[in-house]
Scaffold this motif. Structure first.
Motif, PDB file in Angstrom:
ATOM      1  N   GLU A  58      32.071  45.028  39.733  1.00 59.23           N
ATOM      2  CA  GLU A  58      33.381  45.658  39.585  1.00 59.23           C
ATOM      3  C   GLU A  58      34.048  45.876  40.929  1.00 59.23           C
ATOM      4  OE1 GLU A  58      35.473  49.217  36.978  1.00 59.23           O
ATOM      5  OE2 GLU A  58      33.322  49.315  37.405  1.00 59.23           O
ATOM      6  N   ASN A  62      37.496  44.010  41.904  1.00 54.14           N
ATOM      7  CA  ASN A  62      38.711  44.821  42.049  1.00 54.14           C
ATOM      8  C   ASN A  62      39.421  44.570  43.367  1.00 54.14           C
ATOM      9  OD1 ASN A  62      38.445  46.005  39.555  1.00 54.14           O
ATOM     10  ND2 ASN A  62      37.534  47.904  40.316  1.00 54.14           N
ATOM     11  N   THR A  63      38.691  44.058  44.359  1.00 54.38           N
ATOM     12  CA  THR A  63      39.277  43.904  45.697  1.00 54.38           C
ATOM     13  C   THR A  63      39.586  42.460  46.071  1.00 54.38           C
ATOM     14  OG1 THR A  63      37.044  43.871  46.652  1.00 54.38           O
ATOM     15  CG2 THR A  63      38.189  45.988  46.576  1.00 54.38           C
ATOM     16  N   ARG A 108      35.989  39.909  31.778  1.00 51.22           N
ATOM     17  CA  ARG A 108      37.190  40.692  32.063  1.00 51.22           C
ATOM     18  C   ARG A 108      38.244  39.755  32.621  1.00 51.22           C
ATOM     19  NH1 ARG A 108      38.063  45.066  36.902  1.00 51.22           N
ATOM     20  NH2 ARG A 108      38.611  43.164  38.017  1.00 51.22           N
ATOM     21  N   HIS A 112      46.512  40.450  39.500  1.00 53.05           N
ATOM     22  CA  HIS A 112      46.918  41.094  40.754  1.00 53.05           C
ATOM     23  C   HIS A 112      48.397  40.803  41.004  1.00 53.05           C
ATOM     24  CE1 HIS A 112      47.019  42.200  45.048  1.00 53.05           C
ATOM     25  NE2 HIS A 112      47.712  41.090  45.199  1.00 53.05           N
ATOM     26  N   GLU A 120      42.401  46.139  39.167  1.00 54.61           N
ATOM     27  CA  GLU A 120      41.931  47.378  38.544  1.00 54.61           C
ATOM     28  C   GLU A 120      43.008  48.036  37.705  1.00 54.61           C
ATOM     29  OE1 GLU A 120      39.636  51.517  39.864  1.00 54.61           O
ATOM     30  OE2 GLU A 120      40.484  50.177  41.388  1.00 54.61           O
ATOM     31  N   GLN A 121      44.275  47.912  38.133  1.00 57.92           N
ATOM     32  CA  GLN A 121      45.381  48.537  37.415  1.00 57.92           C
ATOM     33  C   GLN A 121      45.933  47.649  36.292  1.00 57.92           C
ATOM     34  OE1 GLN A 121      45.449  48.383  40.961  1.00 57.92           O
ATOM     35  NE2 GLN A 121      44.498  50.410  41.034  1.00 57.92           N
ATOM     36  N   VAL A 123      44.126  45.330  33.875  1.00 59.91           N
ATOM     37  CA  VAL A 123      43.104  44.658  33.072  1.00 59.91           C
ATOM     38  C   VAL A 123      43.757  44.222  31.764  1.00 59.91           C
ATOM     39  CG1 VAL A 123      40.907  44.902  31.881  1.00 59.91           C
ATOM     40  CG2 VAL A 123      41.234  45.967  34.130  1.00 59.91           C
TER      41      VAL A 123
END
Length: 358
Positions: A58, A62-63, A108, A112, A120-121, A123
């Protein structure tokens, strides 16, 4: 000799095999799935790259897109364009079956847009880890290597961008690793590619992730790019400001306590309320609406005080009784008793004489 040559060839082959194994160990072994559509940044070579450790899935996803360990070249010019709110079929190839992880933790799919408005914001389907989300299976039960799977997702409404990144992630708990594929896409209101040669669009190619200005349907900026250290700077500022605000709040509450107030979040340190029964005759308590502070008023004399008046009985002559209508009080400044007539409003230092009866 022929025998010596054969032994040398065998030794070289063994060495090459060991090097290949070492490289696979370095990358973490073979991948199990890679995104097919939309086309990823890097074309599939062999069966791809598996990243480890599962617990890092994760945070890494996320990055970004896995960086050098995943052979990621950074942003490339988008080869597909979508509209906000459009339904899109995302598909991937199962390069090596691993049935135990098809739903643990499954796939998932995320998008971006810009720093602070990233995977992360956004999904769009599935998830990673033990959270409460609808699992997206990596493949059908019992699917063999070479099988394809997919999921229809919906592009978020309103937001547009010249460089966005659609990410596929499969975190495989039992296998101890995860697999990331990224595809750079454009999202425009009319479904046509932006003019990437225009000076109005900053070239993002080669960046790990785009630093877009994300706009709404009318072209208004709704996500401003930030520098790499922006979030750290905000964290540092918050780390300084919050303790200062807390200390200031404590100081304010202490000041309210000393002044006798204390409503709202300072109510826990307010002075106890003095009920009227504990006050001398003629006195009552009231609240100042401006400060919320309690004060005391004498209805007969009109006198007011912030501090509770003392309840004192002062004897007059041998009978220790005052004439009707008179009350004894203590002067706060001199601590001497004085006398108040609640009927006439008269005050005097000397005890009033009892009224003689005829």
């Amino acid at each position: 000799s022929t025998q010596h040559l054969a032994m040398t060839t065998a030794n070289v082959a063994t060495l090459l095999l060991l090097v290949a194994c070492a490289l696979l160990q370095l990358h973490g072994v073979a991948a199990h799935a890679v995104m097919q559509d939309p086309a990823p940044r890097v074309d599939l070579v062999g069966i791809g790259v598996k990243l480890t450790d599962f617990s890092d899935a994760e945070g890494v996803a996320n990055t970004g897109c896995g960086g050098a360990a995943n052979g990621d070249p950074g942003v490339v010019r988008p080869r597909v364009v979508y509209r906000p709110g459009q339904s899109v079929a995302v598909s991937w190839l199962l390069t090596l079956e691993h049935d135990a992880d098809r739903l643990d933790t499954g796939v998932r799919i995320a998008m971006h847009y810009a720093p602070g408005d990233s995977f992360e914001q956004n999904v769009l389907a599935g998830g990673v880890g033990d959270g409460d989300y609808l699992r997206v299976p990596a493949a059908a039960a019992g699917a063999p290597s070479g099988a394809t799977a997919g999921k229809v997702i919906e592009i978020p409404a309103v937001k547009t961008c010249a460089y966005c990144t659609l990410q596929f992630l499969w975190a495989a708990r039992n296998d101890g690793g995860f697999y990331i594929s990224c595809a750079d896409v454009a999202i425009t209101n009319d479904g046509t590619f932006p003019d990437y040669d225009s000076d109005a669009i900053t070239n993002q190619e080669g960046e790990p992730l785009a630093r877009n200005e994300v706009t709404d349907a009318e072209g208004n900026t709704i996500s401003v790019p930030s520098s790499g250290g922006g979030s750290n700077a905000i964290a540092v500022v918050c780390g300084i400001l919050f303790p200062l605000l807390f200390v200031a709040l404590l100081g304010y509450c202490y000041w309210r306590y000393k002044k006798g107030g204390g409503q709202g979040f300072c109510s826990g340190v307010a002075k106890p309320v003095v009920v009227n029964s504990a006050l001398p005759p003629g006195w009552s308590a009231a609240n100042d609406p401006a400060s919320g502070r309690q004060y005391y008023v004498n209805a007969a004399t009109g006198e007011t005080a912030w501090d509770p008046p003392a309840k004192v009985n002062v004897g007059v002559g041998p009978s220790s009784a005052l004439p009707a209508g008179w009350t004894s009080m203590i002067d706060p400044s001199s601590a001497k008793p004085y006398y108040v007539n609640s009927v006439t409003g008269a005050t005097q230092w000397e005890p009033p004489m009892p009224t003689s009866r005829v």
